[in-house]
Design a protein around this motif. Structure first.
Motif, mmCIF file in Angstrom:
data_model
loop_
_atom_site.group_PDB
_atom_site.id
_atom_site.type_symbol
_atom_site.label_atom_id
_atom_site.label_comp_id
_atom_site.label_asym_id
_atom_site.label_seq_id
_atom_site.Cartn_x
_atom_site.Cartn_y
_atom_site.Cartn_z
ATOM 1 N N VAL A 4 0.848 -1.194 0.000
ATOM 2 C CA VAL A 4 0.000 0.000 0.000
ATOM 3 C C VAL A 4 0.888 1.250 0.000
ATOM 4 O O VAL A 4 0.631 2.209 -0.725
ATOM 5 C CB VAL A 4 -0.958 0.005 1.211
ATOM 6 C CG1 VAL A 4 -1.844 1.241 1.190
ATOM 7 C CG2 VAL A 4 -1.830 -1.249 1.208
ATOM 8 N N GLY A 40 -7.014 4.535 5.975
ATOM 9 C CA GLY A 40 -6.291 4.617 4.708
ATOM 10 C C GLY A 40 -5.138 5.609 4.738
ATOM 11 O O GLY A 40 -4.199 5.500 3.954
ATOM 12 N N LEU A 41 -5.194 6.585 5.664
ATOM 13 C CA LEU A 41 -4.122 7.587 5.753
ATOM 14 C C LEU A 41 -2.837 7.007 6.345
ATOM 15 O O LEU A 41 -1.776 7.613 6.248
ATOM 16 C CB LEU A 41 -4.565 8.772 6.623
ATOM 17 C CG LEU A 41 -5.771 9.574 6.138
ATOM 18 C CD1 LEU A 41 -6.115 10.660 7.152
ATOM 19 C CD2 LEU A 41 -5.487 10.189 4.787
ATOM 20 N N GLU A 42 -2.955 5.836 6.979
ATOM 21 C CA GLU A 42 -1.785 5.241 7.610
ATOM 22 C C GLU A 42 -0.648 4.999 6.618
ATOM 23 O O GLU A 42 0.519 5.054 6.971
ATOM 24 C CB GLU A 42 -2.172 3.897 8.251
ATOM 25 C CG GLU A 42 -3.045 4.048 9.471
ATOM 26 C CD GLU A 42 -2.269 4.625 10.646
ATOM 27 O OE1 GLU A 42 -1.185 4.134 10.948
ATOM 28 O OE2 GLU A 42 -2.762 5.600 11.232
ATOM 29 N N ALA A 43 -1.028 4.717 5.387
ATOM 30 C CA ALA A 43 -0.015 4.401 4.385
ATOM 31 C C ALA A 43 0.859 5.612 4.073
ATOM 32 O O ALA A 43 2.057 5.476 3.810
ATOM 33 C CB ALA A 43 -0.679 3.896 3.111
ATOM 34 N N GLY A 93 0.852 8.535 6.098
ATOM 35 C CA GLY A 93 1.186 9.313 7.283
ATOM 36 C C GLY A 93 0.541 10.691 7.282
ATOM 37 O O GLY A 93 0.816 11.509 8.152
ATOM 38 N N ARG A 105 -4.663 8.067 17.146
ATOM 39 C CA ARG A 105 -4.396 7.246 15.973
ATOM 40 C C ARG A 105 -4.064 5.810 16.344
ATOM 41 O O ARG A 105 -4.463 4.870 15.658
ATOM 42 C CB ARG A 105 -3.204 7.853 15.235
ATOM 43 C CG ARG A 105 -3.597 8.363 13.894
ATOM 44 C CD ARG A 105 -2.437 8.991 13.211
ATOM 45 N NE ARG A 105 -2.480 8.556 11.834
ATOM 46 C CZ ARG A 105 -2.252 9.367 10.808
ATOM 47 N NH1 ARG A 105 -1.939 10.612 10.994
ATOM 48 N NH2 ARG A 105 -2.321 8.894 9.586
ATOM 49 N N MET A 130 -7.137 3.823 16.773
ATOM 50 C CA MET A 130 -7.791 3.473 15.514
ATOM 51 C C MET A 130 -7.091 2.268 14.876
ATOM 52 O O MET A 130 -7.736 1.367 14.360
ATOM 53 C CB MET A 130 -7.724 4.678 14.588
ATOM 54 C CG MET A 130 -8.518 4.547 13.347
ATOM 55 S SD MET A 130 -7.945 5.809 12.200
ATOM 56 C CE MET A 130 -6.345 5.168 11.771
ATOM 57 N N ARG A 131 -5.777 2.268 14.979
ATOM 58 C CA ARG A 131 -5.035 1.112 14.454
ATOM 59 C C ARG A 131 -5.406 -0.141 15.222
ATOM 60 O O ARG A 131 -5.649 -1.196 14.641
ATOM 61 C CB ARG A 131 -3.529 1.337 14.602
ATOM 62 C CG ARG A 131 -2.991 2.417 13.731
ATOM 63 C CD ARG A 131 -1.478 2.529 13.900
ATOM 64 N NE ARG A 131 -1.046 3.793 13.374
ATOM 65 C CZ ARG A 131 -0.349 4.698 14.054
ATOM 66 N NH1 ARG A 131 0.037 4.453 15.288
ATOM 67 N NH2 ARG A 131 -0.022 5.825 13.491
ATOM 68 N N ASN A 183 -4.091 -4.677 7.547
ATOM 69 C CA ASN A 183 -2.801 -4.718 6.864
ATOM 70 C C ASN A 183 -2.942 -4.248 5.422
ATOM 71 O O ASN A 183 -2.120 -3.477 4.909
ATOM 72 C CB ASN A 183 -2.262 -6.149 6.920
ATOM 73 C CG ASN A 183 -0.754 -6.206 6.831
ATOM 74 O OD1 ASN A 183 -0.140 -5.410 6.123
ATOM 75 N ND2 ASN A 183 -0.140 -7.124 7.535
ATOM 76 N N ALA A 184 -4.028 -4.670 4.775
ATOM 77 C CA ALA A 184 -4.220 -4.340 3.361
ATOM 78 C C ALA A 184 -4.682 -2.900 3.134
ATOM 79 O O ALA A 184 -4.736 -2.451 1.998
ATOM 80 C CB ALA A 184 -5.210 -5.317 2.727
ATOM 81 N N VAL A 185 -5.026 -2.153 4.197
ATOM 82 C CA VAL A 185 -5.263 -0.725 3.981
ATOM 83 C C VAL A 185 -4.015 0.082 4.317
ATOM 84 O O VAL A 185 -4.005 1.292 4.170
ATOM 85 C CB VAL A 185 -6.459 -0.136 4.776
ATOM 86 C CG1 VAL A 185 -7.753 -0.761 4.359
ATOM 87 C CG2 VAL A 185 -6.252 -0.231 6.256
ATOM 88 N N GLY A 186 -2.979 -0.592 4.793
ATOM 89 C CA GLY A 186 -1.724 0.121 4.983
ATOM 90 C C GLY A 186 -1.228 0.193 6.412
ATOM 91 O O GLY A 186 -0.287 0.912 6.712
ATOM 92 N N ILE A 187 -1.859 -0.558 7.321
ATOM 93 C CA ILE A 187 -1.430 -0.515 8.720
ATOM 94 C C ILE A 187 -0.395 -1.616 8.985
ATOM 95 O O ILE A 187 -0.603 -2.767 8.613
ATOM 96 C CB ILE A 187 -2.643 -0.685 9.652
ATOM 97 C CG1 ILE A 187 -3.589 0.510 9.487
ATOM 98 C CG2 ILE A 187 -2.202 -0.808 11.106
ATOM 99 C CD1 ILE A 187 -4.903 0.374 10.212
#
Ligand SMILES: Nc1ncnc2c1ncn2[C@@H]1O[C@H](COP(=O)(O)OP(=O)(O)OP(=O)(O)O)[C@@H](O)[C@H]1O
Ligand SMILES: [Mg+2]
Lengths: 229, 307
Positions: free
Chosen positions: A74, A100-103, A105, B181, B184-185, B197-201
């Motif tokens: 991602v 989605g913002l985690e990717a 930052g 944050r 939320m994770r 994981n697949a959304v970017g965490i």
């Protein structure tokens, strides 16, 4: 953008997807058509990294993604909208988008997201689990777009959505490409939707890509042998 | 009940209830840690009690240091000790997750055994360093004595303090979980690890930090514990079963449930202890909890949403 070479995938001992080769151009909308059980979801899961691939490789803009964990993919510009949406039901709509913002930052939700999906702005304090199926689908797309991807993967976006809304979805996808200038790879069984949005279509049959058509060649007649049951 | 008059019983219950407040504080801190670890990863950390002990010894060490190097500042050692207990327990928890637990996520039974073994090892290390007998530091003067509530009722300052720390930490955890944050994770990973994981965490990192935070909370419980009792190598292990009960009864998904459950169990034990022996009180509490779980397997409190 996205380049897949000789990708093979399976479960346990049984191989399900065979030697997939595909290349997605910048700004291209590419469909993968195939009936139930042909291996579309298996392919998409391997692309995002939720399933290990047996052999072959996956590249994004020349960067090797094979073997990377999903969140790293991602971060490299791939975003994924799964079949069945899989929004985080107990999180609010806004929190779902924020995941989605985690990717990237980033702290702020990109402006275009609420203009693409106004209904999500209205409902941003609601729990995602209480949204309708169509709204959840929009949310899953919004969540993926929050990661500012170069390539958007959509696994059967029209599943369980009523025909009138499928039209809107096609319009939204074209809008997304226009606003973001990104590439989209989707899997589908609904021919009208694919005809509406795709520049090009690949046909998947029993785990293999067996045919390729330009968007304008796509018709009931040409697809009949692949989609009729 | 024996030869007590109603008003005597009321006074006894009030006294025991007040005495149970510090127990409530320790239960709550321990259960918070255990619950966020269990909620996040489905791991039951059998070494959780040893993280309390670790925090207690860390507090003891800080107190001793202040006594010898800065006696003038002795009354302020406690805040330092709390922070340090948290950091030490957090650090050891972090290493435990990284070195051991993360390799066993798909094998719950092995995790149980492995963390139990780690707990025993930690107990032995404590014994080697601090000896088998209890150690304790003097409480700073502002924690000594008690506040008189009525003619018969006294609330000790240290009990009040323990309860305040526990509630403050609960509020901080709630803010972290629902406003920050990190929360939320945690919540998205708990709900759907693959999708998170697949959304970017980076879910592995979320796991590690959550595990460490849970251990850190047990460390703070340990710090608080020093105001109640002397620290022995097995001090924390004694609380493990009670902590499980609290988590199971409260439902791992609910902070409010954990608070209510810690309160009820602490009060029940403390009040019953006056009328029957301590172990009978435990048995009775256990039986009631089992009864409730049979009626409500998800715990007393749960989140309701579609899907
Ligand atoms: N977890 C699994 N374990 C074993 N086999 C699986 C698993 N998931 C899918 N399969 C098999 O792999 C094949 C392809 O499944 P896949 O879900 O990729 O198909 P699909 O094209 O996405 O179908 P649909 O249109 O119904 O979503 C099917 O034969 C299916 O039974
Ligand atoms: Mg599918």
């Amino acid at each position: 953008m996205l380049k897949v070479n000789d990708l093979s995938i399976g479960y346990g001992l049984s191989q399900v997807v065979h030697d997939i080769n595909l290349e997605l151009g910048k700004g291209e909308i590419l469909g993968v058509m195939g009936r139930n059980g042909m291996g579309k979801t298996t392919l998409f899961k391997a692309l995002i990294g939720l399933l290990p691939s047996w052999s072959g490789d996956i590249q994004m803009g020349g960067v090797e993604l094979t073997g990377e964990r999903p969140y790293r993919r991602v971060a490299s510009g791939l975003a994924y909208v799964p079949q069945g949406r899989q929004v985080f039901a107990t999180l609010t709509v806004e929190e779902n988008i924020r995941t989605g913002l985690e990717a990237t930052g980033q702290k702020k939700i990109p402006d275009d997201i609420y203009s693409l999906f106004p209904v999500l702005q209205e409902m941003r304090k609601r729990r995602a689990g209480n949204l309708s199926g169509g709204q959840q689908q929009q949310l899953a797309i919004a969540r993926a777009l929050a990661a500012e991807p170069d390539v958007l993967l959509l696994d059967e976006p029209t599943e369980g959505i009523q025909p009138s809304i499928i039209k809107d979805m096609a319009k939204t996808l074209r809008e997304i490409r226009q606003v973001r200038n990104i590439s989209i790879l989707f899997s589908e069984q609904v021919l009208s939707f694919a005809m509406d949005v795709s520049d090009r279509v690949l046909v998947m049959d029993r785990g293999k890509l067996v045919d390729e058509m330009q968007g304008e060649e796509l018709s009931e007649a040409t697809m009949a042998k692949y989609l009729s049951v | 009940m024996g030869g007590y008059t109603t008003s005597e019983i009321a006074t006894i219950m009030a006294m025991q209830g007040i005495a149970g407040l510090s127990l409530f504080g320790v239960f709550l801190l321990m259960a918070l840690g255990l619950a966020i670890i269990f909620g996040q990863m489905g791991v039951i950390n059998m070494a959780h009690g040893e993280f309390l002990t670790l925090g207690s010894y860390a507090t003891y060490v800080v107190a001793t240091m202040f006594e010898s190097y800065a006696p003038g500042l002795f009354s302020y050692y406690f805040p330092v000790a709390i922070v340090l207990s948290f950091l030490v327990a957090f650090g050891v928890g972090y290493l435990l997750e990284y070195g051991l637990v993360r390799h066993l996520y798909k094998r719950p039974l092995d995790t149980l055994l492995a963390t139990w073994a780690v707990g025993l090892i930690m107990q032995q290390i404590f014994r080697s360093i601090f000896g088998g007998r209890g150690v304790s530091a003097d409480a700073p003067d502002w924690l000594q004595g008690s506040i008189q509530l009525s003619q018969m009722l006294f609330l000790s300052r240290s009990d009040l303090f323990v309860m305040c720390i526990a509630i403050a930490m609960t509020v901080i955890v709630a803010i972290l979980l629902y406003r920050a944050r990190w929360g939320m994770r945690v919540r998205s990973t708990t709900q759907n690890r693959a999708m998170a994981n697949a959304v970017g965490i980076n879910t592995a990192k979320v796991d590690r930090n959550t595990f460490a935070l849970g251990c850190g909370l047990a460390g703070i419980a340990g710090s608080a514990f020093t105001t109640i009792s002397a620290t022995t190598p097995t001090a924390g292990a004694q609380y493990l079963v009670d902590t499980f009960l609290v988590v199971v009864l409260g439902g791992a998904a609910s902070l409010l449930g954990t608070v209510a459950s810690a309160f009820s169990i602490a009060q029940a034990q403390s009040i019953l202890e006056f009328f029957i022996t301590g172990s009978m009180a435990k048995v009775l509490t256990l039986m009631v909890v089992i009864g409730i779980i049979m009626l409500r397997p998800q715990g007393l409190f749960t989140l309701k949403v579609r899907q």
